[in-house]
Structures are given as C-alpha cells and as structure tokens.
Design a protein around this motif. Structure first.
Motif, PDB file in Angstrom:
ATOM      1  N   SER A 124     -27.376 -33.046   0.317  1.00 57.33           N
ATOM      2  CA  SER A 124     -28.287 -33.385  -1.363  1.00 57.33           C
ATOM      3  C   SER A 124     -29.145 -34.186  -0.812  1.00 57.33           C
ATOM      4  CB  SER A 124     -27.200 -33.495  -2.350  1.00 57.33           C
ATOM      5  OG  SER A 124     -26.763 -34.523  -2.264  1.00 57.33           O
ATOM      6  N   TYR A 125     -29.640 -35.151  -1.377  1.00 58.39           N
ATOM      7  CA  TYR A 125     -30.522 -36.105  -1.204  1.00 58.39           C
ATOM      8  C   TYR A 125     -29.159 -37.364  -1.022  1.00 58.39           C
ATOM      9  CZ  TYR A 125     -29.360 -37.501  -6.663  1.00 58.39           C
ATOM     10  OH  TYR A 125     -28.247 -37.627  -7.149  1.00 58.39           O
ATOM     11  N   ARG A 126     -28.479 -37.574  -1.647  1.00 61.33           N
ATOM     12  CA  ARG A 126     -27.099 -38.212  -1.615  1.00 61.33           C
ATOM     13  C   ARG A 126     -26.975 -38.532  -0.103  1.00 61.33           C
ATOM     14  NH1 ARG A 126     -24.459 -35.623  -5.585  1.00 61.33           N
ATOM     15  NH2 ARG A 126     -25.370 -36.011  -7.637  1.00 61.33           N
ATOM     16  N   LEU A 128     -28.326 -38.630   2.238  1.00 60.36           N
ATOM     17  CA  LEU A 128     -30.419 -39.164   3.079  1.00 60.36           C
ATOM     18  C   LEU A 128     -30.417 -40.408   2.184  1.00 60.36           C
ATOM     19  CD1 LEU A 128     -32.238 -35.922   3.086  1.00 60.36           C
ATOM     20  CD2 LEU A 128     -30.919 -36.532   4.559  1.00 60.36           C
ATOM     21  N   ASP A 164     -34.783 -37.561   5.822  1.00 64.59           N
ATOM     22  CA  ASP A 164     -35.328 -38.869   4.721  1.00 64.59           C
ATOM     23  C   ASP A 164     -35.915 -37.641   4.215  1.00 64.59           C
ATOM     24  OD1 ASP A 164     -35.396 -41.717   5.126  1.00 64.59           O
ATOM     25  OD2 ASP A 164     -35.773 -40.709   6.935  1.00 64.59           O
ATOM     26  N   THR A 165     -35.511 -38.372   3.236  1.00 65.56           N
ATOM     27  CA  THR A 165     -35.842 -37.168   1.494  1.00 65.56           C
ATOM     28  C   THR A 165     -37.642 -37.648   1.451  1.00 65.56           C
ATOM     29  OG1 THR A 165     -36.263 -38.853   0.208  1.00 65.56           O
ATOM     30  CG2 THR A 165     -34.411 -37.749   0.071  1.00 65.56           C
ATOM     31  N   TYR A 423     -32.647 -30.281   1.737  1.00 65.45           N
ATOM     32  CA  TYR A 423     -31.612 -30.789   0.583  1.00 65.45           C
ATOM     33  C   TYR A 423     -31.916 -30.361  -0.794  1.00 65.45           C
ATOM     34  CZ  TYR A 423     -35.609 -34.116  -0.047  1.00 65.45           C
ATOM     35  OH  TYR A 423     -36.992 -34.831  -0.647  1.00 65.45           O
ATOM     36  N   ASP A 425     -32.578 -32.305  -4.238  1.00 58.24           N
ATOM     37  CA  ASP A 425     -33.363 -33.707  -4.959  1.00 58.24           C
ATOM     38  C   ASP A 425     -32.324 -33.842  -6.221  1.00 58.24           C
ATOM     39  OD1 ASP A 425     -34.337 -32.227  -7.053  1.00 58.24           O
ATOM     40  OD2 ASP A 425     -36.353 -32.487  -6.168  1.00 58.24           O
ATOM     41  N   GLU A 426     -32.514 -34.668  -6.552  1.00 57.59           N
ATOM     42  CA  GLU A 426     -32.235 -35.142  -8.214  1.00 57.59           C
ATOM     43  C   GLU A 426     -32.336 -34.170  -9.427  1.00 57.59           C
ATOM     44  OE1 GLU A 426     -34.362 -36.933  -6.184  1.00 57.59           O
ATOM     45  OE2 GLU A 426     -33.993 -38.701  -6.536  1.00 57.59           O
ATOM     46  N   ARG A 431     -35.650 -28.526  -1.316  1.00 54.47           N
ATOM     47  CA  ARG A 431     -37.041 -29.623  -0.659  1.00 54.47           C
ATOM     48  C   ARG A 431     -36.665 -29.823   0.802  1.00 54.47           C
ATOM     49  NH1 ARG A 431     -40.639 -31.789  -3.476  1.00 54.47           N
ATOM     50  NH2 ARG A 431     -40.007 -31.822  -5.930  1.00 54.47           N
ATOM     51  N   CYS A 433     -36.191 -30.806   4.051  1.00 53.98           N
ATOM     52  CA  CYS A 433     -36.168 -33.189   5.008  1.00 53.98           C
ATOM     53  C   CYS A 433     -37.070 -33.893   6.042  1.00 53.98           C
ATOM     54  CB  CYS A 433     -35.027 -33.405   6.166  1.00 53.98           C
ATOM     55  SG  CYS A 433     -33.233 -33.156   5.168  1.00 53.98           S
TER      56      CYS A 433
END
Lengths: 571, 571
Positions: A124-126, A128, A164-165, A423, A425-426, A431, A433
């Motif tokens: 998940s975004y967490r 990254l 990265d996101t 990953y 996202d919120e 999406r 990386c």
C-alpha cells in the motif's frame, strides 16, 4: 601488521599494456592480480581498500534512509524477457542453462529482480516511499574490458532502487540519492561533476551521471563555461549555427566531378558547409534508415536511436547500400523512396541546400524540404561539439574527457508496469510505483581514487580509504633503541586507534622508502638510529612531503590529529 | 526504525511445501522471498541477520590471523581442467561461454583460483604460513535444492585456504581455523560437534565437519556414547560382528526354491546373516563392478568410490546385469569372471559362508575366499549403522541426524602441485605449499540459527545476530503520555547503543504481540497506557517470557545489561 604477513609484492615496473596510471599503480602496489580479461583477484592489501569504499557507501546510503537487501546474481531469463531487456542487452548478457535446461542470465543489473522483490513486499501507499540498495556482484560480457578496474566483466556495484507513489516524491528520493552520492565521492577523494545523461532505451525522465574529469577517461563531456551546463556527448544539447536565410530558389542539377565529401562539394560550389545537406545511411534493428542532416553537423547515434525507439543503430553495410541503389558521395533524400528518411531539424529548417543528385559526380542546388523531399520523421539528432553554442546561455561549449563514476536515473513507471510493482493508494486503487535507480561501481571508484590521488612516486590514499593509517619504516631492527622506540610507537598508535603497516624487512632503506611512497599510506614514520639521535621518530606526510621528528607518543597524536582533520574536512 | 519503513510483511501461515521450521519461519517473518529453486532474495530484515553473521565470521577469521581477499566468481574453465575437477564436478558445475566462445565456470568453490593467486603472491618460506579467506558467492547446480536456505544453488560462503611449508605447520593452521569455527558457531548460537568426515575424491588427510544435530538434518552421524567418537556415515569406522569360526568345509550346492534375500536364504538354511555372502552390482565411472560383502553388512558407496578411486559410483542398471549374465538373488563371486570383484574385508575374513550359486533357486554352502573365489581388491567398504561396535572403545554406536555447518580439511600438496603453488625453502629449493581449506555456508548458518533458536511462536534470535536489539510495541500512539514515554525510551535506548524496531502501526495489540514473538528480537518493550499506569514500560524477555515494568531509562539499562551478559557468555 607486518608487511611480510600481508603478502605484499611490489613491482618496480608495470606491464607495458597497462596505460592508465591507476592500472599501473594497482599492479605495481600489488593490490590486484589479473585472472583473465576483465577479471581480477584482490590481494589482502587491495581488498582492504574495497572494504573501506563499501563502508563509506553503506554509511551514506543508510544515512539517506535506504535499506540494504540482497538479490541473486542468477536470474531466470523469463524476468528479462518480461522486461524486454533480454534482447536489448545483446551479447553483454551472460546466459547459461541449468541441469534441467532452464535458462538463466547473470545479472548485469537488477531492475528486474528488485521489481520482483518489491512486487511482493510493497502493498500500500503506506509502504512508500522506500529505497532499497545492495552491494552485489554484476556480470557484463563487455566487448572491450579495459584500463585495469575501469571496465570489468565481473564487478561489485552498489545499486539502489527507489519506489514512490508519484513523480513529485520520486524527486525527493532522487535528490536524497544524489546527495548521498556527492558525499560518497567527496569522502572517497574523487572530485566529480554531475552531468546530464541520456536516458537510454529504457525510457524514463531525468538521468545524471557523476563524472570524474580526467584525460584518460573514455567519455566525452560538453561543458559550458558560461552557465555551468554539463552533459555527456550522447545527451548534450546545443544551438546549431543559424541557417543562411533566403527564399526557396528553383532546384538545379550541377556537375561536380570527383567531389564527394561535404568539404569538397562546398568548396567547389562556393558555399559554406552549413549550406549543404548530408546523407548518412544506417541500419536500425536491421532495417535501413536514411538520415538527412545539415552538412556542418554530425549525427549523434544515441539520439538517432532514441528518436527511432530502436535497440541498436549501426552504419549500413555496403551490400545493403548497393542493393538499395544509394550513391555514397552524391546521395540526397530527393527522389529516394522505399526507405524511411529521418531528418535532423537543421536539414528541415535551412533553405536552398546543396544535396546529392543520387548519381555519381552530380549534385543539386537549392534543395528545400517540403518542396523537394519529405522527412518521415524530424528530430534533433545532431552531435554537440567543441565550440557549439550552449542552448541555455549561448556561450561556446568546451569538451572534456571523463569517467562515469555513478548514475542516477528517474525510471518512472516503465518497469513497475512491465514487472507488476503496484501499490494500493488511499482510495484502494491499484497504481504502478514510480521508480528511480542509482548505481556506483565499486572497483571503478577504487581506480578513480588512484587516478585522482597519485604522483610520480605512487599512490596517495585519502585517509578514509587508505588500507592503513601509517606506514612504519624500521631501519636497524634488532638494535635495542630502535626496537624500544618501535614498541613505544606501536602502543601509542594503538591507543590513538591508528593501524600501522610495519616494514621491518631486511631490505635497504631506499627500497623501503620507495615501497612506502608506492603503497601510499597518508603518513610514513621512520624508526631509525639516525632519527633517534635527532630525538625521536621521523614523521612524513605523504601528500606534502613535510617531515618532523617527534617522540613516538607525539607522533601518534600528530597523526591522529591530521587524520581527524582530513576526514572532517572531507565530510 | 519503524516497522513500516522496513517493509516487513509477516505471514500467519507458511506455504505447505515448507517443511523445516527454519524454512517456515524465514518465510513467515518475511526474511526472504524465493526467486526460483535454490535462489532467494533477502529483504532488509533478513539481510541484517546475514550482515551480523558475516561480521562475526570476519572478526573471528581476522582474530585467527587470516587475511581477507576477493576472487572472481567467473573462472576460466582451464583452471578447472588443470586441477582435474571440471569432470569431477559434473553437472553441479554451472558452465557458460563468453562472446568469444571462451568457456567459464561459475565458482562452486575456489581452490583453483586461490591457488592461482597464491602462486603469484607466495615466493619464499618467509611468506608462510598464511591463511587467506573471502566471503563470496558460490554457485552449485544442486540436483535437489531444499529446505529454504539449507541447500541453495547460489549462496555466500566464507572459504579460507591455508598455505604452509609442511604438514606440521599445517596442523597449526588447521587448529587455528578449527578454533575460529568453534567461536563463530558459539557466538551465532548454534551448537555443533566436530565429526570425522570423508576426505572425498580430492584426497588429502584429516577432514572434519562441524555438525548441528537436528532431526531435520539430511546427514547421518554415528556417535559413540563411550569415547565420544563421532563421524558422518560416509566416514564412520566400526568393528563388524565377529565371524562364526570354523575350518573351511567342502563347498556344496543346495536347492533354495524362491529364496532370494539374505533373510530368506539364512532362515531357510538355518544360518545367521553374518554367515552369508552378499553380492551387489555397481557401475563405477561407467564400468561394471561386482561387490562382495558379508550378508549382515551394507555397502558404503562413498568408501567404495574412494577404494576404487572413482569419480562416481551408481547401482548397475538392469540391462547391464542381464548382459553380464548376473543372477540377482543368487549371485556370488564364485565362478564369476570378466568383472572386477571388490570385497569388503568381512567377506574375506569369514569362513564357510552361504553364497549364491549363480543360477536361480540355488545357493552354495561353505564358500571360502582364496579357495573358491578371489577378490580383485579387498577394502573396508561397509556402512556403519546404529548398534555397530565403536572401533575405539567397542561400545554400540548411536545414530543421529544433523546438518553440516562447516568443513575443515587438510588438503596437502595436491592442488599446489597441480596448480603450481611453490615456495623457495631456506636452501633455495622449490617445494609445493601444503594446503588446507575451510568453509562455512552463511545462509545455511542463518537457517541453523533459526532451527536452534525458535519456539512455537516464532524465532528467538541470539543477541549477536538479532536484526534489532529490542522490539518496541506501542499501544495508544498519539496519546500524550504514551508518546512521551516512547520518546524517552528511544533516547535511553540510543544512549545505551541499542537499536529498536518500533511497531507503532495501527493494528490490534494482539497482532503486534504475535508479530513481536514471530520476529524474535531478544527483548520486547511495550509502551501502553496500561503499563504506564503500572509505573513504566513493560520489558519482556523473548526467551524466558519474564516480564518487568520499569521506567524507560531503567528498561534501556536492563536490556543493555542483559545483552552484554549474553554476548559475554557466548564468547
């Protein structure tokens, strides 16, 4: 440590084929032993330097927040096929089969495998951003291994990969890697400049190389003395000389007996080279390509390759030239068909050029794009050269030679998409990386350290990478006063945390001093009856040659102080 | 470090195919990610443990006086042909070609290349003794990679090689390596015993393995509870049951309808198995071999191979059995010709045995060696088994399973002579170096550490290899008192030189505690409102489960003290 225990074998002369100073000194100081083309063994002395370089790299990568991992060198070939690079790497990729006839590659780099790992570790975004690095062996079947440790077929690389996101946070990851690299090179004692570099066939956005400028380098760098713009030749941008203006005039065929080169034709017809149209024939991934560029310019094959999206570009072979009926020396795109015509912008923007007539000994005046010929593709594919105008400030570019020491690269989402690094996202959406990659060759850095830090007598190690802190030359070992002073010195050095290499061999002082200069520890201490008469031991700075006689305790303190000061200044 | 930053992904369950506890825990704790059979990626958490293991190995090897070097993994195949091992290694050797069609091997070990380096670095007796080591990747195309990290196709090995002037000083070099190994395994928390091992096809003298005894091991170890004798099954010596005495009686042919096995024949004829003669058929390097051994014993194929000086021994295929006219179930060496007969000493020393008649359903009574048949070669080729008598003290041997963790080996002059590693002695005479070699597999040691240090809840890292010193579980992050206590704890830990892994994720306490047990840091500290009410933070010992509530400063001090004590005890 005693020099005899270390198996150090110095040489008065290096083999004639060793041309670079670093190559000669690596062999003369006995740091490496060649095994085969592009393959070296490291002796205990040489490996101490490599270990120090690795320590610096680890410290700075960890400081930047990167995490160390380790990936296999054996890669299932399927991963390279998935990324599309199995073919792209060509013969540089070592390939082999296991006992079950499964094919593997020996990793020349690790984008594929780190993506494999990341696809399983990132959810998940967490998670990254995260930057992963390793210090691991790479294998590349280079066509021309060269220069000792400059271009090897098996070498150690610190390779890092950021995830990265988005592009904005990639910028931050990239900047962190960039800053770590600057610190690494500074601590290692190698002056580098960042230069814009080609992003290559991989795609991606920004790409910079850290280049150590040296005449012995094989890379060409264009530098602007005005604004500081720096780029390697493959990437460098510039403003071509302006076209000679004019309204399109009627095209005419002229006889140019025996004139084939741009210079001959221009002189014969009384025009400048920039008023001519040059034709160059290539094959891109095996397919013929006709390139048109203004006569005063040269083709940048890397830019051409990128413009075509090709894997490989090479000059057209003569058989194909004949087969296609192209007339070398009198070719132009006028009337040519059945082959794509790639034009540099210069050839399109300049009116009334002199071009070939596609028959021997004849040329055409007043050739104009759009009217007389049509490019399949227009791109900027001209090579920047000394004296060309800087695109930013207009000053004349200068050319320097250099060695690429490191590479930082914004890859974007290409690998993530091909290799499945996604990953959530919120909002729970999947999406890709956004990736960056960053590399430093360890052995090449070792070579560059020597290139940047030596004199006629030998190496001058920067403190942080020196295999030992002090080179102790003992003259008159066995004499009570000498032995006592040596013992006192060793204890003082140990208390100061300094590691000495002690030369108490039964050799002449001259040979020992020469070896000390060659091996290049930052400080030399001579323990001898003569120095003791003068009140202590003789301390000599390898870099400045400055010499002092001090008590063993004061000598250790002075060396420790010099070391701290130098290391502090380098950070 | 925050657990989220470390990309730790724990799993509740391991894949079903993971049978060994270490394999399951490596996957569940997210220390490794499998890439392909026998190939693993190490995550940041897993790699921290490997780095600690490497640090311990380096410290102990350096302490023993060994010097670190580094050799290429790509070996010109000529070196392996020079040593004769290119063929010997068979399919285990990964082989490949470069772009110029030169053949290379991927080093499965480095005797050849270290000899190459040593032959260039060693000149005189003054250079000796010296032990060189490296921590470098090995490649072995194992037929059956297994057990997670127990048997890999690419792995890291600390391999060391000693060079001496003679066998007497080799003993000292060997003992130094042996002692270093004992310290390494003790510090890593893996109990090992040294066992006598086969010297293999390489030749050489003493050879010992360090074995970690565990039911999941694939090696069989014979142990004597009386005198402490220990050897692996391939090497183990023993005293066979005595022969039933008697004067040679006349040989007679008896009908044994349907009796084929030793047990059936012995029962039918009313004799003990040790009164029978067993025939076993092999191929050694492709050539048929007839093995005769007493019926109560089994053939040790490694001893057979060594006795024959063969590269490979395998059971004879049925086609060859038929072709040679051998009668399985009723074969004996009596009257057999055209095939060498290898006899275990037991078959030669026992009189009046029952053997096959070389025709179905018939056997021979009173078969005697020398009179009725003649061995081509007599050797001790019987396999030691549980209950066999110890050769030293006569007690019954016991059998245990184990994993080979390290190997020390007196090679002698074999490689030196083949690869040209010579020195000049005091009299200027050229002599071959006497070599030893010593190896520890790093990843296998990691697996063994887990095998030896885990419980139902997860790993229990020994302090010296633990990826972090403390696992901090934060409950109620965001509450002022919790945040303040955490901050105080972090500062206190830092002052004590302790590195924490901090779990402040938004997960339930149950999940966090389970992860802490699984990941296995030696100490867990819980920062929670409940603990704060009780006057501090809760410190829990992973191994003993002992729990205390202490102020953050006292917690750090207690953990530092426990760490020092444990590390001190392990050295």
């Amino acid at each position: 440590m005693r020099i005899r225990q270390l198996l150090v074998k110095t040489l008065r002369e290096a083999p004639a084929e060793a041309e670079l100073p670093s190559h000669r000194l690596l062999l003369r100081a006995g740091l490496v032993v060649p095994l085969a083309a592009g393959l070296y063994c490291f002796t205990p002395l040489g490996w101490r330097v490599v270990r120090s370089i690795e320590r610096i790299i680890r410290e700075e990568m960890n400081r930047s927040g990167a995490l160390e991992v380790h990936l296999p060198a054996l890669h299932p070939i399927e991963l390279w096929e998935q990324s599309g690079r199995a073919a792209l790497m060509g013969q540089t990729l070592f390939r082999l089969f296991d006992r079950k006839e499964r094919e593997f590659a020996l990793g020349p780099t690790h984008e594929e495998v780190i993506s494999y790992l990341a696809s399983r570790a990132i959810q998940s975004y967490r998670d990254l951003p995260v930057t992963l690095y390793q210090i691991q062996t790479k294998f590349r079947d280079e066509p021309r291994p060269r220069g000792g440790l400059i271009r090897l077929r098996e070498f150690t690389m610190k390779d890092a990969y950021s995830f990265d996101t988005g592009w904005d946070t990639l910028d931050a990851s990239y900047d962190a890697a960039f800053a770590a690299y600057q610190r690494i090179f500074r601590r290692a004692g190698v002056p580098v400049i960042p230069v814009a570099a080609d992003s290559g066939a991989i795609g991606g956005k920004d790409s910079q190389e850290f280049v150590f400028l040296t005449e012995s380098g094989e890379d060409t760098i264009l530098l602007c003395p005005g604004c500081g713009y720096a780029a390697n030749a493959e990437k460098a941008e510039f403003v071509p000389a302006p076209a000679v203006p004019g309204e399109p005039a009627p095209m005419e065929r002229v006889h140019t007996p025996g004139r084939r080169t741009i210079a001959e034709v221009a002189e014969f017809l009384g025009v400048e080279p920039r008023q001519t149209l040059k034709a160059v024939f290539y094959k891109a991934d095996g397919k013929p390509v006709f390139v048109a560029i203004r006569g005063d310019l040269e083709v940048n094959e890397v830019k051409l390759k990128n413009a075509l999206g090709a894997r490989e570009v090479e000059p057209m072979d003569e058989a194909t030239v004949r087969e296609l009926g192209l007339v070398a020396g009198s070719a132009s795109p006028v009337g040519v068909s059945g082959i794509p015509v790639i034009a540099d912008r210069s050839a399109v923007d300049s009116p009334n050029l002199v071009g070939g007539a596609n028959e021997p000994d004849y040329h055409l005046r007043n050739v104009n794009h759009g009217r007389d010929w049509q490019a399949t593709l227009v791109a900027e594919i001209a090579l920047a050269r000394t004296g060309d105008a800087c695109r930013t400030c207009g000053q004349a570019l200068e050319t320097r030679r250099g060695i690429e020491m490191g590479h930082v690269f914004k890859l974007g989402t290409l690998y993530a998409e091909k290799m499945g690094v996604y990953y959530l996202d919120e909002h729970g959406e999947r999406r890709p990386c956004v990736m960056g990659c960053y590399g430093i060759g360890v052995e090449r850095l070792l070579a560059a350290i020597i290139e940047a830090n030596h004199d006629a007598d030998g190496i001058r190690w920067p403190w942080e990478v020196s295999p030992f802190d002090v080179h102790v030359v003992v003259i008159g070992a066995g004499e009570a006063a000498v032995d006592a002073a040596l013992s006192e010195l060793e204890q003082a050095l140990q208390r100061s945390g300094l590691e000495p290499l002690i030369d108490d061999r039964d050799e002449s002082p001259g040979i020992k001093f020469k070896d000390a200069d060659l091996l290049g520890m930052p400080m030399r201490v001579t323990v001898s009856p003569r120095a003791l008469e003068r009140g202590g031991v003789e301390v000599r700075d390898r870099a400045t040659g400055e010499t002092r006689v001090l008590s063993p305790a004061d000598a250790a303190a002075a060396i420790a102080a010099a070391r701290s000061k130098a290391i502090e200044a380098g950070r």
